[in-house]
Scaffold this active site. Sequence first.
Site, PDB file in Angstrom:
ATOM      1  N   HIS A  44       0.843  -1.198  -0.005  1.00 34.37           N
ATOM      2  CA  HIS A  44      -0.008   0.141   0.057  1.00 34.37           C
ATOM      3  C   HIS A  44       0.655   1.375  -0.011  1.00 34.37           C
ATOM      4  O   HIS A  44       2.047   1.472   0.580  1.00 34.37           O
ATOM      5  CB  HIS A  44      -1.051   0.040   1.185  1.00 34.37           C
ATOM      6  CG  HIS A  44      -1.892  -0.801   1.190  1.00 34.37           C
ATOM      7  ND1 HIS A  44      -3.134  -0.958   2.036  1.00 34.37           N
ATOM      8  CD2 HIS A  44      -2.259  -2.046   0.235  1.00 34.37           C
ATOM      9  CE1 HIS A  44      -3.931  -2.055   1.618  1.00 34.37           C
ATOM     10  NE2 HIS A  44      -3.382  -2.492   0.562  1.00 34.37           N
ATOM     11  N   GLU A  46       0.601   3.880   1.487  1.00 33.81           N
ATOM     12  CA  GLU A  46       0.940   4.682   2.802  1.00 33.81           C
ATOM     13  C   GLU A  46       2.011   3.883   3.717  1.00 33.81           C
ATOM     14  O   GLU A  46       3.170   4.649   4.119  1.00 33.81           O
ATOM     15  CB  GLU A  46      -0.387   4.387   3.887  1.00 33.81           C
ATOM     16  CG  GLU A  46      -1.493   5.203   3.205  1.00 33.81           C
ATOM     17  CD  GLU A  46      -2.435   4.161   2.677  1.00 33.81           C
ATOM     18  OE1 GLU A  46      -3.515   4.082   3.089  1.00 33.81           O
ATOM     19  OE2 GLU A  46      -1.843   3.349   1.710  1.00 33.81           O
TER      20      GLU A  46
END
Length: 283
Positions: A44, A46
């Site tokens: 991901h 993030e």
Amino acid sequence: MKVTLGGQTIDVEEVLKRISSTTVAAALIKDGEVVAVEETGGEHAEKKLVRKHDVEGAVIFVTARPCRYCAEAMAEAGVAGVVYLGKGRGYGPYLLERLGVPCVEVHPSEPPAWRPVPRLDVLITFGGNPYLTEEDVAARTYALLTGIGVEAEVVPAPNNMAGRVEVMVKRGDPDRAHGRLKETFGSVFKVRRFQLSGDYEDRESLAEDVLEVVEPLIEDPFAVRANVASPGPTFSGSKEAEVFIGDVLTSAGHEVDLEDPRTLVHVDVLGRRVSVGVERRDG
């Protein structure tokens, strides 16, 4: 649109100009300025941002609701706050608030929409799980395919369609990609392979391609199941698509059995793009 968070004033529209509109992305913001951007791919966005950059005391801007695992990673790294677009179903914002990290959900006037792939090879559909996002499934899909040497474009929620992840194989065997994804996700999600996919302005050219590509794969009896995700010039509804494709195949001498088919023909319509796949029942 501007928001104040973690001691910074963030211009949402300006941040979006720096971020890709084709996938989930995360931006690292310090003193109101974007200093780094990472996109989903293998992991991901993030988590990638936290792993590669010093995020302590900074604000992270994400183009979808963070999942719980990214929320934990951001909180542990000491972010001052998280701004996210109100897309997806991630559990992360709730967890971040519990961990003492302020969050702000924003809805810009023109949010980025992830564009669908030009050619649909594999479609993964799911829904109803509040802890699972399209980005979760897309990241896992990308990692699985990369692990078997398949290069693919993986798009979560194209045109903001929840519960949908599209795969276009750019290098490698689409059948092998489908097999691996079916093996991994098949007990929980619907994983469909499409042998024919492209833009169509008229039904005549679609019929020709169905007879050339799809018809040789049919074992009688067959049935057609269509999903019109977005109406286009060929079909405006699922029943319309099912009847047309069924008529094309019966014109070639095949027999229909809607109750107990040996071959199930899947049709997916997304605007001009029409995709047709064949799934044969074993035994």
